[in-house]
Design a protein around this motif. Structure first.
Motif, PDB file in Angstrom:
ATOM      1  N   GLN A 170       0.609  -0.912   0.003  1.00 35.22           N
ATOM      2  CA  GLN A 170      -0.088   0.343   0.025  1.00 35.22           C
ATOM      3  C   GLN A 170       0.879   1.423  -0.462  1.00 35.22           C
ATOM      4  O   GLN A 170       2.324   1.357   0.778  1.00 35.22           O
ATOM      5  CB  GLN A 170      -1.084   0.141   0.852  1.00 35.22           C
ATOM      6  CG  GLN A 170      -1.749  -1.181   0.800  1.00 35.22           C
ATOM      7  CD  GLN A 170      -3.497  -0.586  -0.077  1.00 35.22           C
ATOM      8  OE1 GLN A 170      -3.844   0.529  -0.296  1.00 35.22           O
ATOM      9  NE2 GLN A 170      -3.925  -1.859   0.097  1.00 35.22           N
ATOM     10  N   THR A 171       0.393   1.891  -0.709  1.00 35.93           N
ATOM     11  CA  THR A 171       1.214   3.107  -0.824  1.00 35.93           C
ATOM     12  C   THR A 171       0.138   4.733  -1.259  1.00 35.93           C
ATOM     13  O   THR A 171      -1.107   4.539  -1.460  1.00 35.93           O
ATOM     14  CB  THR A 171       2.677   3.730  -2.064  1.00 35.93           C
ATOM     15  OG1 THR A 171       2.854   4.215  -1.589  1.00 35.93           O
ATOM     16  CG2 THR A 171       1.559   3.536  -3.546  1.00 35.93           C
ATOM     17  N   SER A 172       0.509   5.837  -0.869  1.00 38.01           N
ATOM     18  CA  SER A 172       0.127   6.992  -1.489  1.00 38.01           C
ATOM     19  C   SER A 172      -0.126   8.336  -2.177  1.00 38.01           C
ATOM     20  O   SER A 172       1.962   7.815  -2.734  1.00 38.01           O
ATOM     21  CB  SER A 172       0.208   8.365  -0.343  1.00 38.01           C
ATOM     22  OG  SER A 172      -0.930   6.972   1.430  1.00 38.01           O
ATOM     23  N   MET A 173      -0.630   8.853  -2.926  1.00 39.80           N
ATOM     24  CA  MET A 173       0.035  10.453  -3.530  1.00 39.80           C
ATOM     25  C   MET A 173      -0.792  10.908  -3.017  1.00 39.80           C
ATOM     26  O   MET A 173      -2.297  10.567  -2.686  1.00 39.80           O
ATOM     27  CB  MET A 173       0.071   9.854  -5.423  1.00 39.80           C
ATOM     28  CG  MET A 173      -1.377   9.156  -5.485  1.00 39.80           C
ATOM     29  SD  MET A 173      -1.554   8.800  -7.775  1.00 39.80           S
ATOM     30  CE  MET A 173      -2.932   7.943  -7.685  1.00 39.80           C
ATOM     31  N   ASP A 174      -0.744  12.042  -3.253  1.00 46.11           N
ATOM     32  CA  ASP A 174      -2.494  13.583  -3.098  1.00 46.11           C
ATOM     33  C   ASP A 174      -2.042  14.302  -4.416  1.00 46.11           C
ATOM     34  O   ASP A 174      -1.297  13.620  -5.410  1.00 46.11           O
ATOM     35  CB  ASP A 174      -0.994  14.543  -1.917  1.00 46.11           C
ATOM     36  CG  ASP A 174      -1.399  14.032  -0.285  1.00 46.11           C
ATOM     37  OD1 ASP A 174      -1.855  12.580  -0.207  1.00 46.11           O
ATOM     38  OD2 ASP A 174      -1.050  14.751   0.262  1.00 46.11           O
ATOM     39  N   VAL A 175      -3.756  14.935  -4.883  1.00 43.75           N
ATOM     40  CA  VAL A 175      -3.614  14.835  -6.384  1.00 43.75           C
ATOM     41  C   VAL A 175      -4.116  16.182  -5.721  1.00 43.75           C
ATOM     42  O   VAL A 175      -5.544  16.575  -4.721  1.00 43.75           O
ATOM     43  CB  VAL A 175      -4.900  13.821  -6.801  1.00 43.75           C
ATOM     44  CG1 VAL A 175      -5.329  14.845  -8.156  1.00 43.75           C
ATOM     45  CG2 VAL A 175      -3.730  12.427  -7.063  1.00 43.75           C
ATOM     46  N   ILE A 176      -4.043  17.461  -6.430  1.00 43.96           N
ATOM     47  CA  ILE A 176      -4.802  17.981  -6.478  1.00 43.96           C
ATOM     48  C   ILE A 176      -5.767  18.561  -7.469  1.00 43.96           C
ATOM     49  O   ILE A 176      -4.833  18.110  -9.213  1.00 43.96           O
ATOM     50  CB  ILE A 176      -4.349  19.366  -6.449  1.00 43.96           C
ATOM     51  CG1 ILE A 176      -3.645  20.145  -4.825  1.00 43.96           C
ATOM     52  CG2 ILE A 176      -4.552  21.020  -6.844  1.00 43.96           C
ATOM     53  CD1 ILE A 176      -2.125  20.881  -5.004  1.00 43.96           C
ATOM     54  N   ILE A 209      -2.286   4.679 -12.701  1.00 43.71           N
ATOM     55  CA  ILE A 209      -3.439   4.608 -12.164  1.00 43.71           C
ATOM     56  C   ILE A 209      -4.136   5.883 -11.714  1.00 43.71           C
ATOM     57  O   ILE A 209      -5.351   6.212 -11.108  1.00 43.71           O
ATOM     58  CB  ILE A 209      -2.800   3.882 -10.617  1.00 43.71           C
ATOM     59  CG1 ILE A 209      -2.457   2.069 -10.997  1.00 43.71           C
ATOM     60  CG2 ILE A 209      -3.743   4.830  -9.548  1.00 43.71           C
ATOM     61  CD1 ILE A 209      -1.625   1.763  -8.979  1.00 43.71           C
ATOM     62  N   ALA A 210      -2.939   7.159 -12.040  1.00 42.06           N
ATOM     63  CA  ALA A 210      -3.927   8.778 -11.953  1.00 42.06           C
ATOM     64  C   ALA A 210      -5.086   8.477 -13.051  1.00 42.06           C
ATOM     65  O   ALA A 210      -5.964   9.295 -12.351  1.00 42.06           O
ATOM     66  CB  ALA A 210      -2.724   9.668 -11.545  1.00 42.06           C
ATOM     67  N   ARG A 211      -4.316   8.024 -13.499  1.00 36.06           N
ATOM     68  CA  ARG A 211      -5.420   8.565 -15.035  1.00 36.06           C
ATOM     69  C   ARG A 211      -6.833   7.038 -15.131  1.00 36.06           C
ATOM     70  O   ARG A 211      -8.082   7.626 -15.052  1.00 36.06           O
ATOM     71  CB  ARG A 211      -4.585   8.533 -16.552  1.00 36.06           C
ATOM     72  CG  ARG A 211      -3.731   8.952 -16.650  1.00 36.06           C
ATOM     73  CD  ARG A 211      -2.876   8.981 -17.954  1.00 36.06           C
ATOM     74  NE  ARG A 211      -1.906  10.192 -18.316  1.00 36.06           N
ATOM     75  CZ  ARG A 211      -0.893   9.618 -18.308  1.00 36.06           C
ATOM     76  NH1 ARG A 211      -0.565   8.542 -18.884  1.00 36.06           N
ATOM     77  NH2 ARG A 211       0.662  10.744 -18.947  1.00 36.06           N
ATOM     78  N   GLU A 212      -6.248   6.496 -13.790  1.00 27.54           N
ATOM     79  CA  GLU A 212      -7.635   5.540 -13.483  1.00 27.54           C
ATOM     80  C   GLU A 212      -8.857   6.331 -12.473  1.00 27.54           C
ATOM     81  O   GLU A 212      -9.867   5.861 -13.387  1.00 27.54           O
ATOM     82  CB  GLU A 212      -7.243   4.078 -13.376  1.00 27.54           C
ATOM     83  CG  GLU A 212      -6.241   3.518 -14.587  1.00 27.54           C
ATOM     84  CD  GLU A 212      -6.107   2.190 -13.834  1.00 27.54           C
ATOM     85  OE1 GLU A 212      -6.481   2.166 -12.690  1.00 27.54           O
ATOM     86  OE2 GLU A 212      -6.061   1.125 -14.668  1.00 27.54           O
TER      87      GLU A 212
END
Length: 270
Positions: A16-22, A105-108
């Protein structure tokens, strides 16, 4: 603008990991903030953190959400640990994670464009190295690349490998060899990139004239590394933007320069 804290499973890292998105939001009644939203999929800036930070640092140390609001672009900030955005010699495949899995993944998950003209990448320190590596390796994927105080001479960085705070560099790069592998050496990658005949990204290199690290009392001159890389690009005849000025290896300088980079992004609004 919307801020999303995204936890997900990485098939590449097996954890499991993380990203923050604006994400842009066309909120007309919001006081003190002007926002724009593209009619189509969002242009995206991938922002990479430095060695001692994580995916939350750009929000905590800069006003990045405010800076991108008027530009109408999304920002993806992934967590890459202390990996130098590499497939580590003894560890996880963070290069595969950051170059392949994160954009996919971000685009999904979000409304993001996959077009080259809509994708940009930048980073500070270790993240500056990662951003340059992405732009040089995949010029067909990114329209602009920004390095802020980038750690660009990985071979020279090996002088720090025996200090306690940097011993994990041996897990990333195989410093038992004479030199770093070609795939991780920015100077060799840039020489190869000079032969690329396609459309080149806009490269912006920012560096403070007081950009030093002190490791157990020993001074490591990152400004010298950046000047060396600047000359390397000039010798190759590459059209890179280089900007320097008063500043140290800190967020006061980087927060000052990131709006400069955002203003240079070749955004297309059609």
């Amino acid at each position: 603008m919307a801020l999303i804290h995204c936890n997900f499973f990485s098939e590449v890292l097996k954890v499991q990991t993380s990203m923050d998105v604006i994400l842009p939001q066309g909120a007309m009644s919001q006081i003190g903030m002007e926002s724009n939203v593209f009619e189509k999929l969002h242009p995206t800036l991938y922002l990479l953190h430095g060695l001692s930070d994580d995916h939350t640092i750009w929000q905590r140390r800069t006003s990045i959400e405010r800076y991108v609001a008027e530009a109408g672009i999304a920002v993806v900030m992934p967590n890459a640990g202390r990996s130098f955005y590499c497939d580590m010699d003894k560890g996880y495949k963070y290069w595969t994670f950051i170059s392949e899995e994160v954009p996919k993944i971000a685009r999904e998950f979000f409304h993001l464009s996959a077009k080259r003209e809509d994708n940009f990448v930048a980073g500070v320190s270790m993240g500056g190295y990662g951003a340059m590596k992405l732009g040089l390796t995949y010029p067909e994927r990114y329209a602009a690349v920004g390095s802020f105080s980038g750690v660009l001479d990985i071979n020279r960085l090996s002088v720090l490998k025996d200090y306690d705070d940097f011993k994990d560099l041996n897990l990333v790069f195989n410093y038992e060899k004479k030199v770093v592998d070609d795939k991780d050496d920015i100077f060799l990658m840039t020489k190869k990139f000079a032969e690329f005949k396609g459309e080149k990204p806009l490269f912006c290199q920012y560096d403070g004239t007081e950009d030093f690290l002190f490791v157990e009392g020993v001074k490591y001159d990152l400004h010298e590394d950046n000047l060396k890389y600047k000359k390397h690009c000039e010798d190759l005849g590459l059209d890179f933007i280089y900007e320097e000025g008063p500043g140290a290896h800190n967020w006061a300088y980087w927060d000052k320069m990131i709006p400069n980079f955002i203003e240079k992004l070749p955004l297309k609004r059609d």
